[in-house]
Design an enzyme around this catalytic site. Structure first.
Site, PDB file in Angstrom:
ATOM      1  N   ASP A  42     108.131  16.163  42.363  1.00  0.00           N
ATOM      2  CA  ASP A  42     108.819  16.099  43.920  1.00  0.00           C
ATOM      3  C   ASP A  42     110.280  16.034  43.712  1.00  0.00           C
ATOM      4  O   ASP A  42     110.695  15.875  42.465  1.00  0.00           O
ATOM      5  CB  ASP A  42     108.210  14.511  44.196  1.00  0.00           C
ATOM      6  N   ASP A 241     107.320   9.625  43.795  1.00  0.00           N
ATOM      7  CA  ASP A 241     107.896   8.207  43.988  1.00  0.00           C
ATOM      8  C   ASP A 241     107.467   7.813  45.456  1.00  0.00           C
ATOM      9  O   ASP A 241     107.676   6.592  45.759  1.00  0.00           O
ATOM     10  CB  ASP A 241     109.099   8.054  43.547  1.00  0.00           C
ATOM     11  N   ASP A 245     104.033  11.318  48.721  1.00  0.00           N
ATOM     12  CA  ASP A 245     103.553  11.921  47.357  1.00  0.00           C
ATOM     13  C   ASP A 245     102.349  11.337  47.194  1.00  0.00           C
ATOM     14  O   ASP A 245     101.636  11.953  46.233  1.00  0.00           O
ATOM     15  CB  ASP A 245     104.634  11.608  46.170  1.00  0.00           C
TER      16      ASP A 245
END
Length: 359
Positions: A42, A241, A245
Site C-alpha cells: 500500500d 497499515d 487494507d
C-alpha cells in the site's frame, strides 16, 4: 528426530523473528512466506510516512485562498482520510475558523461533499469531477505538474464552480527504498497498490524503485486486485497499515501488517512488523527461507539416521564376525545413544537459526 524436525525449526524461527520485531502468528505463515514471489505494498502510511501536509494552494478566479481552504477543511472535518486530516490541520495552522458541515456525504475513494455556510462544497479527486462532467481542462496543466511532483491534488468546488486546487504531499519513509532493493535481491517483484492517481503513484514508485504500479484503486477493490495476481498462479504477499487494507491483507497468501497501523489491519495480518519499519519485510522473507532450509536439513538427518541404523538394529551386521559383538548385535546402550544423538542433531541444527543472518 522426524517428529522434531519441523516444529523445532518453526519454534526457533518464530522466536528469532520476535527478537527482530517480526511477529509471526502461525507456522503456516512462516512456511508460505518463502514461496512468495510478488509482494504488494500500500502507499499511504506504508511506503510513505502517512502524515501528509498541504504544499500548494491554487486559487480559482473570483475566490480567495482562505475561503477555499476553510471550505475544504470544513467538508473534510468528517473524513478519516489522511489527506482530509492534512487539509484540516493546515486550516487550523493558519488560524481559520471552520464551520460545521451539513448533509455530509462521502463517495468512498473519490471525495466528499457537504453544505458549508449555505454553499454546496465538494472536495475530491480530479477524476471524480470528470465523472460528473465538470470541465477541468483549464487546470489540466497545473494538475499534471503537481502530480508529476508526487503530490496528490484535491479539487475544491462550490456550487458546481471550481474554486481551486489543494496539493498534498506525503514524504516517503527513509527505509522504503532500501527495503525494496533488498526484496529485488531476493528476486521478488514489488507492486504498489494505491487509490491515488497514476502520475503521483508513478512519481513515488520511481523514487523507491518499485516494479509495477496499480493506481486509482478504490478501497473495496484492493482485495480483488490481490486475487487477480493469485489467479495467475503466484504466491502473493501484501503489506499494509490501514482499515481499507484489511480485506487485501486477509486475501493475500501472507498478509504483513505494519505494527504502527490500525488494529483492524493488525488483526487481519499473518505477520506483524512490530517496529513499523519496512526493513522487516525482506527480513521476514529471509527468515522464512532460512527456516525452510533448516527443516529440510533436519529431515535429511532424521531420515539418514533411520535408514542407516534401523537395518543395524535388525541385525544386518550380525554375519560380520570380525566386528565386535556389541556392534553385531547392537548393544542397547549404543542403540539408546544413537537414538538420542539423532534428536540432539535435529535440535542443535534448529538452534543454529539464532545465528542466521536475516539483515
Amino acid at each position: 528426530a522426524m517428529g522434531l524436525a519441523t516444529p523445532t525449526a518453526i519454534m526457533v524461527g518464530t522466536g528469532r523473528g520476535a527478537e527482530n520485531g517480526i511477529l509471526i502468528k502461525s507456522g503456516e505463515s512462516l512456511e508460505t512466506l518463502h514461496r512468495v514471489r510478488t509482494i504488494i505494498f500500500d502507499k499511504t502510511g506504508t511506503l510513505t510516512r502517512g502524515k501528509p501536509a498541504v504544499t500548494d494552494i491554487v486559487v480559482g478566479s473570483g475566490f480567495k485562498l482562505e475561503q477555499i481552504l476553510s471550505w475544504a477543511a470544513a467538508v473534510e472535518k468528517g473524513s478519516e482520510h489522511p489527506l482530509g486530516r492534512a487539509i484540516v490541520a493546515e486550516a487550523k495552522r493558519r488560524g481559520l475558523s471552520l464551520s460545521e458541515p451539513k448533509f455530509f456525504k462521502a463517495s468512498r475513494g473519490l471525495g466528499v461533499n457537504a453544505t458549508v455556510d449555505g454553499h454546496r462544497v465538494l472536495a475530491g479527486k480530479p477524476g471524480w469531477f470528470l465523472e460528473m462532467g465538470v470541465d477541468l481542462s483549464f487546470l489540466e496543466q497545473k494538475i499534471s505538474s503537481l502530480q508529476n511532483q508526487g503530490k496528490t491534488v484535491v479539487v475544491v468546488a462550490a456550487e458546481d464552480q471550481i474554486a481551486g486546487l489543494i496539493a498534498v504531499a506525503d514524504r516517503v519513509k527513509p527505509e522504503s527504498k532500501e527495503a525494496i532493493e533488498s526484496l529485488h535481491k531476493q528476486k521478488i517483484k514489488v507492486v504498489m497498490l494505491t487509490g491515488d492517481n497514476s502520475r503521483t503513484a508513478q512519481a513515488i514508485a520511481s523514487e523507491v524503485g518499485i516494479d509495477d504500479v496499480v493506481a486509482e484503486v478504490r478501497p473495496e477493490d484492493k482485495s480483488a486486485r490481490v486475487k487477480e495476481l493469485q489467479e495467475s498462479g503466484k504466491k502473493v504477499g501484501m503489506v499494509g497499515d490501514g482499515i481499507n487494507d484489511a480485506p487485501a491483507l486477509a486475501q493475500a497468501d501472507v498478509g504483513m501488517a505494519i505494527g504502527t497501523g490500525t488494529d483492524v489491519a493488525i488483526e487481519a495480518g499473518d505477520v506483524i512488523l512490530a517496529s513499523g519499519s519496512l526493513k522487516g519485510v525482506p527480513r521476514a522473507v529471509e527468515l522464512s527461507r532460512a527456516t525452510m532450509r533448516t527443516i529440510r536439513q533436519n529431515l535429511f538427518w532424521a531420515f539418514f539416521y533411520n535408514v542407516v541404523l534401523i537395518p543395524v538394529a535388525a541385525g544386518v551386521l550380525f554375519p560380520f564376525e570380525f566386528l565386535p559383538s556389541y556392534l553385531r548385535q547392537l548393544h542397547p546402550i549404543l542403540a539408546a545413544f544413537a537414538m538420542a544423538m539423532s534428536s540432539i542433531t535435529v535440535v542443535s541444527n534448529s538452534l543454529r537459526l539464532y545465528r542466521a543472518r536475516i539483515d
